[in-house]
Design a protein around this motif. Structure first.
Motif, PDB file in Angstrom:
ATOM      1  N   CYS A 256       0.832  -1.208   0.000  1.00 16.35           N
ATOM      2  CA  CYS A 256       0.000   0.000   0.000  1.00 16.35           C
ATOM      3  C   CYS A 256       0.860   1.249   0.000  1.00 16.35           C
ATOM      4  O   CYS A 256       0.575   2.219  -0.724  1.00 16.35           O
TER       5      CYS A 256
ATOM      6  N   ILE B 222      -2.308  -6.446  -3.451  1.00 13.45           N
ATOM      7  CA  ILE B 222      -2.953  -6.082  -2.187  1.00 13.45           C
ATOM      8  C   ILE B 222      -4.214  -6.912  -1.978  1.00 13.45           C
ATOM      9  O   ILE B 222      -4.468  -7.421  -0.878  1.00 13.45           O
TER      10      ILE B 222
ATOM     11  N   GLY C 194      -5.500   0.623  -1.204  1.00 20.16           N
ATOM     12  CA  GLY C 194      -5.083   0.219  -2.543  1.00 20.16           C
ATOM     13  C   GLY C 194      -6.053   0.697  -3.607  1.00 20.16           C
ATOM     14  O   GLY C 194      -5.644   1.171  -4.680  1.00 20.16           O
TER      15      GLY C 194
END
Length: 228
Positions: free
Chosen positions: A23, A54, A96
């Motif tokens: 992230c 992610i 994300g």
């Protein structure tokens, strides 16, 4: 049995740290899109790739958490730690998504780079720092660092209000088209939301360590369901 449990907890911590780093890298790439015209297409593609990673980490961590909850009998402190992790990955996944949203705005090419006259890049740097500290506070079980992140939220909110004010002032707004102003406001709002998610992570870290959540929530089911 306890050794296996500790091993899984260590794996959970490792996976969560890696998700946080993904992230952070995604947000860093949005910052780069704001300050340079070099490798823009590559950076945007990289953000998309990171978002997929992610999402994969979210599923992997959720699986570990469920294994710990269903196959073991965690004591109260471990239960809080696992439940907090399940909440945190939701915030990380949304971070994300929002990094991808910023990249999508930058792909339109309406914003002149590097961005000058508004504190957008400062907001990006601040959110990167908040996210880094929030994940670090979980990994190191650092209550004071978690509180620092929580208290930083007001500062980021103030930065957003300053950006919005700047963009509506005649001397500044005349430098940008209406589309650019809208895009810059949206980007600033996404950074503010990323900060909100980092703050949420800090609050869940605080809960995992103290058993007290600032919103009065407490665990009463093992699957991350909360009640007042």
């Amino acid at each position: 049995m306890r050794d296996r449990f500790v091993e899984k907890l260590d794996q959970l911590q490792k996976e969560l740290l890696e998700m946080g780093m993904l992230c952070e890298e995604a947000i860093m790439n949005t910052y780069r899109l704001l300050v340079t015209t070099e490798n823009r297409e590559t950076m945007a593609e990289e953000i998309d790739r990171l978002e997929n990673e992610i999402d994969g980490k979210e599923q992997a961590i959720e699986s570990i958490c469920l294994q710990l909850l269903l196959r073991q009998q965690p004591v109260a402190s471990d239960l809080r730690r696992i439940s907090a992790a399940m909440k945190m990955i939701t915030d990380l996944e949304r971070i994300g998504d929002q990094a991808t949203d910023i990249a999508e705005i930058m792909k339109t090419g309406s914003i002149d780079v590097p961005v000058k006259g508004v504190a957008i890049t400062q907001m990006a740097e601040f959110t990167i720092d908040m996210l880094n500290k929030s994940v670090e506070s979980y990994v190191n079980r650092d209550l004071e660092l978690a509180k620092e992140v929580i208290e930083s939220d007001d500062k980021l909110d103030a930065m957003f209000l300053e950006v919005r004010k700047t963009l509506t002032e005649p001397e500044t707004s005349s430098q940008f088209s209406s589309d650019q102003i809208l895009d810059l406001l949206m980007i600033a709002k996404y950074y503010e939301r990323i900060g909100d998610h980092a703050t949420n992570i800090g609050e869940w870290v605080e809960f995992s360590l103290t058993g007290v959540h600032r919103q009065g929530k407490k665990v009463y089911k093992v699957f991350g369901t909360y009640a007042q």
